[in-house]
Write a protein that holds these residues in place. Structure first.
Motif, PDB file in Angstrom:
ATOM      1  N   TYR A  75      -0.446   0.698  13.925  1.00 58.27           N
ATOM      2  CA  TYR A  75       0.086  -0.535  13.286  1.00 58.27           C
ATOM      3  C   TYR A  75       1.641  -0.889  13.948  1.00 58.27           C
ATOM      4  CZ  TYR A  75      -3.686   0.282  10.588  1.00 58.27           C
ATOM      5  OH  TYR A  75      -4.983   0.480  10.128  1.00 58.27           O
ATOM      6  N   THR A 123      -1.243   8.439  15.253  1.00 60.78           N
ATOM      7  CA  THR A 123      -2.520   8.400  14.473  1.00 60.78           C
ATOM      8  C   THR A 123      -3.525   7.388  14.850  1.00 60.78           C
ATOM      9  OG1 THR A 123      -1.503   6.816  12.822  1.00 60.78           O
ATOM     10  CG2 THR A 123      -1.066   9.143  12.285  1.00 60.78           C
ATOM     11  N   SER A 124      -4.548   7.434  14.327  1.00 62.81           N
ATOM     12  CA  SER A 124      -5.745   6.511  14.822  1.00 62.81           C
ATOM     13  C   SER A 124      -6.364   6.229  13.493  1.00 62.81           C
ATOM     14  CB  SER A 124      -6.552   7.045  15.874  1.00 62.81           C
ATOM     15  OG  SER A 124      -7.411   6.191  16.398  1.00 62.81           O
ATOM     16  N   PRO A 153      -4.169  12.412  10.168  1.00 60.43           N
ATOM     17  CA  PRO A 153      -3.598  11.594   9.218  1.00 60.43           C
ATOM     18  C   PRO A 153      -2.866  11.859   7.987  1.00 60.43           C
ATOM     19  CG  PRO A 153      -6.013  12.071   8.872  1.00 60.43           C
ATOM     20  CD  PRO A 153      -5.501  12.835  10.116  1.00 60.43           C
ATOM     21  N   ALA A 154      -2.521  10.816   7.257  1.00 63.35           N
ATOM     22  CA  ALA A 154      -1.673  10.997   5.936  1.00 63.35           C
ATOM     23  C   ALA A 154      -2.662  11.231   4.974  1.00 63.35           C
ATOM     24  CB  ALA A 154      -0.934   9.778   5.457  1.00 63.35           C
ATOM     25  N   THR A 195      -3.810  11.504   1.251  1.00 65.23           N
ATOM     26  CA  THR A 195      -3.504  10.950   0.171  1.00 65.23           C
ATOM     27  C   THR A 195      -3.606  11.521  -1.199  1.00 65.23           C
ATOM     28  OG1 THR A 195      -5.392   9.376   0.335  1.00 65.23           O
ATOM     29  CG2 THR A 195      -3.326   8.392   1.108  1.00 65.23           C
ATOM     30  N   GLN A 220      -8.808  16.574  -0.818  1.00 64.47           N
ATOM     31  CA  GLN A 220     -10.328  16.453  -1.038  1.00 64.47           C
ATOM     32  C   GLN A 220     -10.782  18.117  -0.869  1.00 64.47           C
ATOM     33  OE1 GLN A 220     -12.232  13.763  -0.996  1.00 64.47           O
ATOM     34  NE2 GLN A 220     -10.267  12.735  -1.545  1.00 64.47           N
ATOM     35  N   MET A 225      -6.922  -2.693   9.328  1.00 61.88           N
ATOM     36  CA  MET A 225      -6.789  -2.456   7.877  1.00 61.88           C
ATOM     37  C   MET A 225      -8.020  -2.805   7.177  1.00 61.88           C
ATOM     38  SD  MET A 225      -2.877  -2.135   6.869  1.00 61.88           S
ATOM     39  CE  MET A 225      -1.942  -0.874   7.458  1.00 61.88           C
ATOM     40  N   ASN A 280      -9.507  -1.305   3.734  1.00 63.73           N
ATOM     41  CA  ASN A 280      -8.828  -0.267   3.337  1.00 63.73           C
ATOM     42  C   ASN A 280      -8.195  -0.580   1.782  1.00 63.73           C
ATOM     43  OD1 ASN A 280      -8.843   0.948   5.694  1.00 63.73           O
ATOM     44  ND2 ASN A 280      -6.673   1.006   6.167  1.00 63.73           N
ATOM     45  N   PRO A 327      -5.529   4.752  -0.808  1.00 61.04           N
ATOM     46  CA  PRO A 327      -6.804   5.390  -0.283  1.00 61.04           C
ATOM     47  C   PRO A 327      -7.032   6.621  -0.743  1.00 61.04           C
ATOM     48  CG  PRO A 327      -5.185   5.280   1.539  1.00 61.04           C
ATOM     49  CD  PRO A 327      -4.515   4.690   0.227  1.00 61.04           C
ATOM     50  N   ASN A 328      -8.564   7.218  -0.998  1.00 60.67           N
ATOM     51  CA  ASN A 328      -8.812   8.279  -1.724  1.00 60.67           C
ATOM     52  C   ASN A 328      -8.766   9.436  -0.901  1.00 60.67           C
ATOM     53  OD1 ASN A 328     -11.359   7.616  -0.775  1.00 60.67           O
ATOM     54  ND2 ASN A 328     -12.087   7.445  -2.877  1.00 60.67           N
ATOM     55  N   THR A 329      -8.855   9.059   0.398  1.00 62.89           N
ATOM     56  CA  THR A 329      -8.894  10.369   1.393  1.00 62.89           C
ATOM     57  C   THR A 329      -7.739  10.382   2.433  1.00 62.89           C
ATOM     58  OG1 THR A 329     -10.202   9.110   2.581  1.00 62.89           O
ATOM     59  CG2 THR A 329     -11.309  10.889   1.419  1.00 62.89           C
ATOM     60  N   TYR A 330      -8.009  10.092   3.785  1.00 61.87           N
ATOM     61  CA  TYR A 330      -7.022  10.165   4.538  1.00 61.87           C
ATOM     62  C   TYR A 330      -6.489   8.725   5.020  1.00 61.87           C
ATOM     63  CZ  TYR A 330      -8.595  14.775   4.190  1.00 61.87           C
ATOM     64  OH  TYR A 330      -8.918  16.103   3.931  1.00 61.87           O
ATOM     65  N   SER A 331      -5.455   8.361   5.661  1.00 67.48           N
ATOM     66  CA  SER A 331      -5.324   7.078   6.125  1.00 67.48           C
ATOM     67  C   SER A 331      -4.258   7.229   7.196  1.00 67.48           C
ATOM     68  CB  SER A 331      -4.094   6.485   4.968  1.00 67.48           C
ATOM     69  OG  SER A 331      -4.127   5.234   5.367  1.00 67.48           O
ATOM     70  N   ALA A 332      -4.207   6.568   8.242  1.00 69.72           N
ATOM     71  CA  ALA A 332      -3.586   6.166   9.594  1.00 69.72           C
ATOM     72  C   ALA A 332      -2.108   6.346   9.247  1.00 69.72           C
ATOM     73  CB  ALA A 332      -4.145   5.351  10.607  1.00 69.72           C
ATOM     74  N   ILE A 333      -1.947   5.385   8.169  1.00 73.34           N
ATOM     75  CA  ILE A 333      -0.252   4.978   7.786  1.00 73.34           C
ATOM     76  C   ILE A 333      -0.837   4.819   6.018  1.00 73.34           C
ATOM     77  CG2 ILE A 333      -0.627   2.608   8.043  1.00 73.34           C
ATOM     78  CD1 ILE A 333       2.347   2.588   9.170  1.00 73.34           C
ATOM     79  N   LEU A 334       0.251   5.057   5.330  1.00 72.46           N
ATOM     80  CA  LEU A 334       0.250   4.933   3.775  1.00 72.46           C
ATOM     81  C   LEU A 334       0.532   3.532   3.572  1.00 72.46           C
ATOM     82  CD1 LEU A 334       1.902   8.413   2.463  1.00 72.46           C
ATOM     83  CD2 LEU A 334      -0.424   7.632   2.668  1.00 72.46           C
ATOM     84  N   ASP A 369       1.591   2.032   0.932  1.00 72.92           N
ATOM     85  CA  ASP A 369       2.681   1.968  -0.091  1.00 72.92           C
ATOM     86  C   ASP A 369       3.933   2.360   0.783  1.00 72.92           C
ATOM     87  OD1 ASP A 369       2.064   4.744  -0.171  1.00 72.92           O
ATOM     88  OD2 ASP A 369       2.210   4.671  -2.264  1.00 72.92           O
TER      89      ASP A 369
END
Lengths: 517, 495
Positions: free
Chosen positions: A235, A260-261, A293-294, A296, A299, B297, B300, B304-311, B313
């Motif tokens: 992005y 990231t991807s 990745p970030a 969140t 897991q 996105m 999305n 997100p409940n796992t991983y994300s390229a960018i947050l 928020d």
């Protein structure tokens, strides 16, 4: 009776063996136990712990971190670790874990103390005359003539430079008084080392790195830094990123990006656009590190992360973008799940400061060591070092700059890069990297990309593999039935509505007609 | 035998019959072990912390899988208390008070909340059935009472009572609003004014139960317009107008205080789960300075409940995406891509009759069922609707249009007979139609297809109410606005 006794001895020996932890014989040589007193959040002490962890990893040292209060007797056994590092982040609040003090004293390996609260036993091991400085702003200089003004320090215990040849010194701290006094910024005596303070960047970090390299005999002198643009995401402003890569190429600056991807939506035009810009970077003497990745939510399902990493690497590879390694936040290397599922694929890793609010400094196991791990060092802080000659680093280093978001930011970044007098690491001549996952192998050697052993032209867009088609299921055909039924009912109701309206009109005419007679 | 039935009829009106049946059916579901309810999908936390409750530790994670029966009542300072902007707390507080009196001051049993909802629900069923069946005690109306039980005591509607989901409050208050309105319509109460006040009170509470209910304000306002015909006095009409203003005020208040707290989340998900729901959104979204890269996105979640390229928020996403999105942008987008919008409305229509919250289990862990197991108890209506109700938005539109035609004729006819009953019923149907037709549109623009089946809950209730009204009027020959003469036995003598 004798036989019984012998059997008993054998049995006891077997039980004893079962309790001994299985340790690879060679591993102890590069294992280090890092014991800290406090994370000292108010002073961002956890950043120092994270930085030291990354520094040790880039020195090929596998580190296990625990808080001193969590230390249990026997953790630090001879032979299990080659060295122990004590880090004091909050000198005003000493933690005295007697078991640790005792075990540390008994330990015969390498010992390093960082920060205040130096015990008398430790001071004696280092030797020389200790002195306490209060409220001083010191100038740090190293053997190569670089110097940097340090921030005001509260209390520092320092050693005067000794004349003994057994004592090695790293860097000099000079006071700013009329009659300048000089102290050692780092000191090694035999197997004991001491750093009066630790800094996550700047010249102080270089001094610490030199000392650690020497102390643990993992010297990696004269490393050229890798210019790395971080915080790139799908992005990001891609025009700006393309512009940036062209500018670097025109100026002959080799560079890397950490991006990231995404694992989904890779069939969209937006993903093609993203990978096109990344391919441009590959053709402009740039390399790509895939950023983890970030996170969140934590897991416990391990496959999910592994699956995501493989999907990301595959989708990039299908578009002829071949990451040469993984870049990650430091805490990923302290966690078993992230290590195993996220970092195992690559032999080149860039370890960046933790970008997320969450941070994990303690670890249940030792961190992973890679063929080459670059310590992510923010470039901004290097600008304040006064330099006499071209600077090299004591560990593999990635000098990082965040991806700019505006044209002004881009120009600013380029100006900063110009001001840094480094000879940048050139991947095209100096890098040999591999990423292995599943049955695929991305190999980068001397400027050429190999996919499973055969060279690939990254100038061309890759061919996409055919998409999987899902067979029609029973529910699928049932849905068709309901869809059909919806249409039928729709038509039926429309017809009824029309008929109803017609009847109303006719009925009204008849009704009115009744009165007309 | 016949005399026995006659005696029974003397004591048990259709309304009472419906109430008793509901009491038995729903009571068995909620209170007889194994206790049924809805498992927590993470939404409970807010309600719990607002009301001084907390989750007791459980073995393993029971989110989504099993109903939790017992919660802790805080014996200490509630540091997580967030401001209360939901009328749901009235029900919860009442339940906690009951729990403290009859059970424990430390452990809260969810069934006490079930009891509170249950009592209010029975009241609503009584009023509604009375509004539809009174004052005849013939076979037709007893059958009607059974139909009402079949529809409104369905487990899909009543199972949220044993949970902290706002659907329970929404459902009961919608029944109250319709029931009270029908009582006024059919002149079945002596105190019109009191009933009107009760209607407005129920409406205000309904809007405040959940910020997703704010669009219902419109439907309620339309219904309230009808009330202007009830009162002849100027002053009474002024009071009705004040009531309507209060509805608007409540809608605005809830929107300003609660909805804005979720603004980023809703805007983001309206984008990722709505605007991007097309095969190639990359180039379509570039209007208004939004980078086409944000098409990645698609699907999305904001959290997100796992991983994300960018947050999502993060500041970056806020500056470059979320701050550029608003209702006007999204409306403009759908205006330009109308076929996509119609497809999304069909998606909404598909979810209308998915009444029950599907992702969570209905049993507690002790019942020994599989995780996320669902009960099939008394779910005839919801299963029937889920399977056979047409999944087209145009169908709902046509049905409501047909109903409106019928009730418009009824209104005109009633007006000629100087009878306001048809007029009020028209406004009731118009109000329900507004909910059925406008809510999907507003929800698609505001939230995208995220949580669609839960957002469509009021639509399902409104449609059911409209059907029942139609059936009741047809069975009692009141459909075209000409009241059967025997309907108002007192009317003739009064004239």
């Amino acid at each position: 009776m004798k036989l019984l006794r012998q059997l008993l001895v054998v049995l006891l020996a077997l039980i004893g063996l079962a309790f001994i932890e299985f340790l690879p014989a060679a591993a102890a040589t590069n294992r280090v136990l890092l014991v800290y007193d406090s994370q000292n959040s108010a002073d961002h002490g956890y950043r120092k712990i994270d930085s030291l962890q990354r520094l040790l990893t880039s020195h090929q040292l596998s580190v296990r971190t625990i808080a001193e209060s969590q230390y249990r007797s026997g953790m630090l056994r001879n032979g299990k670790y080659s060295g122990v590092i004590t880090m004091v982040n909050w000198a005003q609040n000493p933690v005295n874990n007697r078991q640790f003090q005792h075990d540390r004293h008994q330990f015969s390996g390498i010992k390093l103390h960082i920060g205040g609260n130096l015990t008398k036993a430790e001071a004696d091991q280092i030797g020389g005359a200790a002195e306490t400085l209060r409220h001083q702003q010191l100038i740090l200089s190293d053997a190569h003539g670089h110097s940097q003004l340090l921030p005001l320090s509260d209390t520092l215990t320092v050693f005067k430079p000794g004349k003994s040849t057994k004592i090695q010194q790293f860097g000099k701290l000079t006071t700013q008084e009329v009659q300048q006094r000089q102290f050692a910024a780092g000191i090694i005596h035999h197997k004991s080392g001491y750093l009066p303070f630790y800094s996550v960047n700047g010249l102080a970090l270089q001094v610490a790195s030199q000392l650690i390299g020497k102390l643990f005999q993992q010297q990696l002198d004269k490393q050229q830094p890798l210019l790395t643009i971080t915080n790139v995401t799908p992005y990001s402003n891609l025009k700006l990123l393309n512009h940036l890569s062209r500018d670097f190429f025109d100026r002959g600056i080799p560079f890397a990006i950490s991006t990231t991807s995404v694992g989904a939506n890779t069939d969209l035009a937006a993903f093609k656009r993203f990978t096109k810009v990344l391919r441009n970077i590959e053709t402009r003497n740039g390399i790509v590190f895939l950023k983890t990745p970030a996170v969140t939510a934590y897991q416990t399902d391990q496959r999910q992360l592994n699956q995501l990493m493989i999907t990301e690497l595959t989708s990039l590879g299908q578009n002829h973008v071949f990451p040469v390694g993984i870049s990650t936040d430091g805490f990923w290397n302290q966690n078993q799940l992230y290590q195993r599922q996220g970092l195992k694929t690559a032999d080149q890793v860039v370890l960046l400061p933790n970008s997320q609010r969450q941070h994990q400094v303690t670890s249940t196991r030792n961190s992973q060591v890679f063929k080459q791990s670059y310590y992510g060092l923010t470039g901004d802080n290097l600008l304040t070092i006064r330099q006499r000659q071209k600077m090299t680093f004591a560990m593999p280093t990635a000098v990082t700059f965040g991806m700019p978001t505006t044209q002004v930011g881009l120009r600013d970044l380029e100006r900063k890069v110009d001001r840094l007098p480094f000879r940048w690491l050139n991947p095209a001549t100096q890098l040999d990297a591999q990423v292995k996952f599943g049955s695929a192998n991305y190999h980068y050697r001397k400027g050429t990309y190999f996919l499973n052993g055969s060279p690939v032209d990254v100038g061309k867009a890759g061919s996409r593999q055919p998409e999987e088609t899902t067979p029609e299921t029973v529910t699928g055909s049932l849905n068709h039935f309901f869809k059909f039924q919806s249409h039928v009912l729709l038509i039926l109701f429309s017809a009824i509505l029309v008929v109803l309206l017609v009847f109303i009109v006719i009925g009204r005419k008849i009704y009115v007609g009744m009165f007309k007679r | 035998m016949i005399s026995g039935i006659k005696r029974l009829i003397k004591f048990i009106s259709p309304a009472l019959l419906a109430t008793i049946l509901c009491a038995v059916i729903v009571g068995y579901l909620l209170f007889v072990p194994p206790v049924n309810g809805l498992a927590d999908n993470g939404d409970f936390l807010q309600v719990l912390s607002q009301n001084g409750l907390y989750r007791l530790s459980t073995h393993g994670s029971v989110y989504f899988n099993y109903v939790i029966e017992k919660f802790g009542i805080m014996q200490f300072y509630n540091e997580n208390a967030v401001p209360i902007y939901s009328s749901q707390f009235l029900f919860v507080k009442a339940a906690i008070a009951l729990n403290k009196v009859f059970a424990s001051s430390r452990v809260f049993d969810i069934r006490f909340l079930g009891v509170v909802y249950y009592v209010f629900f029975l009241g609503a069923i009584y009023l509604l059935t009375r509004g539809l069946t009174a004052s005849h005690r013939n076979v037709r109306n007893y059958v009607l009472a059974l139909i009402i039980v079949f529809v409104f005591a369905d487990t899909a509607f009543t199972i949220p009572f044993n949970s902290f989901y706002p659907e329970a409050g929404t459902y009961i208050l919608m029944l109250y609003c319709s029931g009270l309105f029908l009582l006024i319509t059919r002149k079945l109460v002596k105190h019109h004014r009191l009933t009107t006040i009760a209607f407005f009170a129920a409406s205000l509470l309904l809007i405040a139960v959940d910020y997703h209910n704010v669009p219902l304000t419109l439907g309620l306002l339309i219904m309230a317009c009808g009330l202007l015909f009830v009162f002849k006095g100027r002053l009474a009409q002024v009071y009705v107008v004040i009531g309507m203003l209060a509805l608007i005020g409540m809608g605005a208040f809830v929107h300003q205080t609660v909805a804005t707290r979720y603004q980023s989340l809703n805007r983001y998900q309206a984008f990722t789960h709505g605007v991007l729901q097309t095969t190639e959104p990359s180039l379509k979204v570039t209007a208004g300075g939004i980078d086409s890269q944000y098409a990645l996105m698609k699907d999305n979640d904001y959290y997100p409940n796992t991983y994300s390229a960018i947050l999502p928020d993060s500041k970056y996403v806020h500056r470059h995406l979320i701050n550029k999105l608003n209702a006007a942008w999204i409306t403009g987008y759908y205006f330009n891509h109308f076929s996509q919008f119609l497809r999304l409305l069909d998606d909404a229509a598909k979810n209308v009759m998915q009444i029950r919250i599907q992702s969570v289990g209905n049993y507690d862990a002790a019942a020994g069922k599989l995780p996320r197991a669902k009960t099939q108890y008394f779910s005839g209506y919801s299963l029937l609707m889920q399977s056979f109700y047409p999944r087209k938005c145009a169908f709902n539109l046509l049905v409501m249009a047909a109903l409106l035609v019928v009730y418009t004729i009824g209104m005109v006819n009633s007006f000629r007979h100087r009878n306001i009953e048809g007029v009020l019923k028209f406004f009731l149907v118009l109000g329900l139609s507004t909910v059925v037709i406008l809510l999907p549109i507003i929800d698609i623009v505001s939230y995208g297809t995220y949580n669609l089946s839960r957002n469509m809950f009021p639509v399902a209730v409104s449609l059911s109410l409209a059907w029942i009204l139609l059936i009741a009027d047809w069975m009692n020959h009141r459909l075209w606005g000409m009241p059967a003469k025997s309907d108002h036995p007192g009317e003739k003598t009064a004239k």
